[in-house]
Structure formats: structure tokens, C-alpha cells
Design a protein around this motif. Structure first.
Motif, PDB file in Angstrom:
ATOM      1  N   GLU A 194      41.738  40.937  52.088  1.00 56.46           N
ATOM      2  CA  GLU A 194      41.391  39.510  52.119  1.00 56.46           C
ATOM      3  C   GLU A 194      41.053  39.011  50.722  1.00 56.46           C
ATOM      4  O   GLU A 194      41.451  37.909  50.326  1.00 56.46           O
ATOM      5  N   ASN A 195      40.318  39.824  49.961  1.00 61.35           N
ATOM      6  CA  ASN A 195      39.995  39.445  48.577  1.00 61.35           C
ATOM      7  C   ASN A 195      41.260  39.400  47.725  1.00 61.35           C
ATOM      8  O   ASN A 195      41.421  38.510  46.877  1.00 61.35           O
ATOM      9  N   ILE A 196      42.150  40.364  47.940  1.00 59.92           N
ATOM     10  CA  ILE A 196      43.412  40.389  47.196  1.00 59.92           C
ATOM     11  C   ILE A 196      44.214  39.133  47.498  1.00 59.92           C
ATOM     12  O   ILE A 196      44.752  38.477  46.594  1.00 59.92           O
ATOM     13  N   CYS A 197      44.268  38.755  48.778  1.00 56.47           N
ATOM     14  CA  CYS A 197      45.000  37.547  49.182  1.00 56.47           C
ATOM     15  C   CYS A 197      44.405  36.309  48.519  1.00 56.47           C
ATOM     16  O   CYS A 197      45.137  35.457  47.999  1.00 56.47           O
ATOM     17  N   ARG A 198      43.090  36.221  48.513  1.00 55.20           N
ATOM     18  CA  ARG A 198      42.418  35.070  47.909  1.00 55.20           C
ATOM     19  C   ARG A 198      42.744  34.984  46.412  1.00 55.20           C
ATOM     20  O   ARG A 198      43.005  33.898  45.874  1.00 55.20           O
ATOM     21  N   GLU A 199      42.741  36.131  45.744  1.00 55.85           N
ATOM     22  CA  GLU A 199      43.037  36.149  44.312  1.00 55.85           C
ATOM     23  C   GLU A 199      44.497  35.778  44.046  1.00 55.85           C
ATOM     24  O   GLU A 199      44.794  35.044  43.099  1.00 55.85           O
ATOM     25  N   LYS A 200      45.420  36.279  44.858  1.00 57.49           N
ATOM     26  CA  LYS A 200      46.838  35.942  44.676  1.00 57.49           C
ATOM     27  C   LYS A 200      47.067  34.447  44.924  1.00 57.49           C
ATOM     28  O   LYS A 200      47.816  33.788  44.192  1.00 57.49           O
ATOM     29  N   MET A 201      46.424  33.909  45.957  1.00 58.95           N
ATOM     30  CA  MET A 201      46.585  32.492  46.293  1.00 58.95           C
ATOM     31  C   MET A 201      46.042  31.586  45.184  1.00 58.95           C
ATOM     32  O   MET A 201      46.410  30.410  45.110  1.00 58.95           O
TER      33      MET A 201
END
Length: 465
Positions: free
Chosen positions: A200-207
Motif C-alpha cells: 500500500e505504501n509502495i502504491c501511494r509512492e508510485k501514484m
């Protein structure tokens, strides 16, 4: 013609101080490597843990640098501009942003946990069917590599920049430098989960790539990724999906593996074409759909783009198929995480050979507290995929071996203490009908095994003949 920035403009933009030299000198390139100097280059001496780039300023000047940044007060050549700044790394990023200001061509940013390098290359290849294209060189996709790439964009009609991240806040910094007109996120895996904590953190950073885009920009997401699919309406920019289901804006259907190659039909906003890839792997269908989606959006003829992609042979150390007289090698040694490891095994199993399927796997690094479970997962996956022989090296792969054997599928397993032992074993083992996959994190250096096997098989001599 390369666009230039004067020393005076840089001094102002970087909040620096000109210690010596002429303000009117023109800069057209950035470099943090004193050995990689082009005409009109500004050298940026980065200060690292073990090396201080300031000690190479003189060398940079000798190699033709026009000017240098410095965090110190010393002047090494009174005839060359020295710009004093507080932080050379931050100043490099600001200089990259200055070059971006002068670029009027569309810039496409590509990020994701797995496949961003291949996807970036596929996008550039496909777009070249109708436009001249600049793309990221090598692995210059970080906070220090991206500014250099921005400075090197010349008279091309479109640029495709790879944007990597491994820590909190890095993508936001990058996107505000690049300000992409269109951005692609390939997927959300577990690469760098040790630093970021969760998918979820990775997704937030990519977004966060969207935070540097104009409101009328386009965000292109992999609709087959469940985390990304949920982000379709999460940003103000137009968000489009590519994938393998008809509810995506761009999708692949009737996917088959024929002779080790992916064959499918691509549907791009109601236009439909047939595509054949020379690259192995179902996952590359998705990467190709990202490329074709962008071609459609930028009015590059899809049929011509597909012809370009059919000729694309891939990138070194990224599922590179090397057919020799003694055996076939799939060199996928550039890096590894659970998603890319599974993709590599699928490519191995889809390969049309009559002999054994041999997987040489090394440790997957930087996976954090769950590293044991991730390696066990790959062991089980390899066993059920039908791998004949699993050869491993590293301190974490024993978990992989134990899990593979526990499945009782008949898979054979053998562990080695170093790469040299693996190379010697494979030279004795492999037959012309066999295919071997080499896959592990970059730190495992399994590319050296690939080199040994190519030399032993006389592959380089074949290529030169």
C-alpha cells in the motif's frame, strides 16, 4: 540542436554564487561523472559515503567540462566558472528542472515495481514508428540520473524517461523535476518493501507521479493490478487503464504462446490489430499494451508500431534469450523480486525446447521481514510450474529449496556455495536440448554465470563469424 542555459541563469536558479568565470558561458549537459563529459558540460561533484566528487573537478576540466558546481570555496581553474551551492545533489535536481523548462516536447514518465525498464524501451520502440524518440540511457532513472537525462534531450519529438524510486518522497521529488505529460505505472510489487513497509505504501509512492503532472495530463495504469485498478479516479488527471480485460480502455485478447512467442490481438479504443512479440513471456503482453496505448494517444499508426515491436529483441540481462550450439540460456540476471522471479520461471516453462528446464536462482534482496516467506513462495511456484532442476546460490535460497521439495512434485534441487561452482556444474550438465534460466538480485552477480556459459559454448565466436 541542444538547448543551452547560461552560467548566469544557473547561478540564479540554483541560488548559487559565481566564484569565477563568465556568466555568459553556455551549458548544454549535466554530468556527475568526471569521465563522462560532453561539450558544454556542467560537472556536478556529488559527495557520497566513500567518495567526494570534488576531488575529480580537475579531471572533469581536463576532459572538457565547461564549468563546475562546488560546495567548497576553492577555485581550481580561474578560467572555468565555479558555482558555489549549499548541496550539489539538490542543485543537480534544480538544474535538471531548468532544462525541463526549456523542453517543449511531450515527456512520458514510466515507473513501477517490475518491468519499467522493458516497458520504457517498448514504448520508445513503438513510438519510433512515427516519431523521433529520446529515452533514458542505461539505469539513469534516479534522483541523480533523471536530471542528467533531461539535459540530454535534443531535437527529438518525444521523450520517454524511466523514473525509479526506493524511499519515501523520492517519486514526488522526481515528478516535480520531470513534470511528465503522460505517466505510466506498470504494477505494484514488493521491490523496496524493506524501505517502504507495505505494498500500500509502495502504491501511494508510485501514484505520487501524478503530483508533478499538469491537470490535463494522462495517467496510464495497469488495470490487471488490483491496487492500481482501485486508483482509476484517485487523481485529477485523466486516468486510463490497459490490461487483458474488456473493461480496460486498451486491452489484449486471444493471447497465445506460439513457438515461445506471445501472439495476441490488441484493442485500442476500438481499433484492433494483431501483434506478435519476439520477446518471451505473457507479462510482456501487458508491457506491450502500455506501449500501444501511448501510440494510440499520440497518433502513431498502430500497425507500424506493432511491426517495430515484433523486431524488438529485448534488453541485456532482462529475459534475454541466448541460443548456443550447446544449450539455450535465458539471462534475466539484472535484478529480482517475487513478481519478476515468477515471470522468469513462466518464460522458462513456456520455452519450446525438448530437453530439461533448469532454473538457476539466487537470493532476492531487500525484501524485509518477510524475506523467508517470499523465498518459500518461489520454491513452491517453481515446483508446481514443472521445473526439472532447481539450482540455487545464496543464504536465503535454502528456504526456496525446502519449500520446493516439500511439494513432492519430483523437482530436483541442488545448492552451491558460489557462482563458479554453478558454472562448472552447468558446463558438465547441460545438453543442446536444455534451457537454463539465470535469475537473482543484482548483488548475486549471476550474470557472471551467463558470461561463463556463453564463452564455454563459443557463443561470442558464433556472433562474430
Amino acid at each position: 540542436m541542444m538547448q543551452t542555459i547560461t552560467v548566469g541563469e544557473l547561478v540564479k536558479a540554483l541560488n548559487g554564487m559565481l566564484l569565477c568565470g563568465e556568466e555568459g558561458k553556455e551549458i548544454s549537459a549535466l554530468s556527475f561523472d568526471s569521465r563522462q563529459i560532453k561539450e558544454k558540460t556542467l560537472y556536478v561533484p556529488l559527495v557520497g559515503e566513500h567518495v567526494d566528487g570534488h576531488q575529480f573537478i580537475q579531471s572533469a576540466f581536463f576532459n572538457g567540462a565547461e564549468a563546475t558546481l562546488t560546495e567548497k570555496g576553492e577555485v581550481l581553474d580561474w578560467g572555468k566558472p565555479h558555482i558555489r551551492v549549499e548541496d550539489c545533489k539538490r542543485a543537480l535536481q534544480m538544474a535538471g528542472a531548468c532544462f525541463r523548462e526549456k523542453k517543449v516536447i511531450p515527456i512520458i514518465g514510466v515507473t513501477g515495481s517490475v518491468g519499467k525498464t522493458t516497458t520504457r524501451a517498448l514504448i520508445a520502440e513503438a513510438l519510433s514508428a512515427g516519431r523521433t524518440v529520446f529515452q533514458t540511457r542505461g539505469n539513469l532513472n534516479s534522483q541523480i540520473g533523471v536530471p542528467v537525462m533531461l539535459s540530454e534531450i535534443g531535437e527529438e519529438q518525444v521523450a520517454v524517461l524511466e523514473m525509479g524510486m526506493s524511499e519515501f518522497g523520492e517519486m514526488e521529488r522526481l515528478t516535480k523535476i520531470v513534470r511528465p505529460d503522460l505517466a505510466v505505472i506498470t504494477n505494484i510489487g514488493v521491490a523496496h518493501i524493506q524501505q517502504l513497509g507495505s505494498q500500500e505504501n509502495i502504491c501511494r509512492e508510485k501514484m505520487a507521479i501524478a503530483s508533478g503532472m499538469k491537470s490535463n495530463g494522462i495517467l496510464l495504469l495497469n488495470g490487471d493490478d488490483p491496487l492500481l485498478r482501485k486508483k482509476r479516479n484517485a487523481v485529477e488527471q485523466v486516468t486510463l487503464l490497459y490490461g487483458t480485460t474488456p473493461d480496460c480502455d486498451f486491452y489484449a485478447k486471444e493471447i497465445q504462446i506460439v513457438g515461445g512467442k506471445a501472439v495476441f490481438r490488441a484493442v485500442c479504443l476500438e481499433e484492433e490489430i494483431e501483434v506478435t512479440l519476439s520477446m518471451p513471456g505473457i507479462h510482456n503482453v501487458l508491457n506491450t499494451m502500455a506501449a500501444l496505448s501511448i501510440c494510440k494517444l499520440y497518433c502513431v499508426p498502430l500497425k507500424k508500431a506493432a511491426e517495430k515491436l515484433e523486431q524488438f529483441g529485448g534488453i541485456a540481462m532482462r529475459q534475454q534469450v541466448i541460443a548456443t550450439k550447446k544449450y539455450t540460456i535465458i539471462d534475466d540476471t539484472y535484478n529480482a523480486n517475487p513478481d519478476s522471479m515468477k515471470a522468469g520461471i513462466r518464460v522458462l516453462m513456456d520455452f519450446p525446447n525438448e530437453g530439461r528446464k533448469v532454473a538457476v536462482l539466487g537470493d532476492m534482496l531487500e525484501l524485509g521481514a518477510d524475506e523467508k516467506q517470499y523465498h518459500q513462495e518461489i520454491g513452491r511456484f517453481a515446483a508446481h510450474a514443472g521445473v526439472d532442476l532447481l539450482l540455487t546460490v545464496g543464504t536465503l535460497t535454502p528456504y526456496m529449496e525446502e519449500a520446493a521439495l516439500a511439494e513432492k512434485t519430483g523437482i530436483r534441487v541442488k545448492h552451491f556455495s558460489d557462482n563458479r561452482q554453478i558454472s562448472e556444474y552447468l558446463k558438465e550438465l547441460l545438453l543442446p536440448e536444455d534451457v537454463v534460466l539465470l535469475k537473482g538480485s543484482r548483488g548475486m552477480a549471476l550474470d557472471q554465470v551467463g558470461k561463463e556459459l556463453r564463452v564455454f559454448a563459443g557463443y561470442q565466436e558464433e556472433r562474430q563469424s
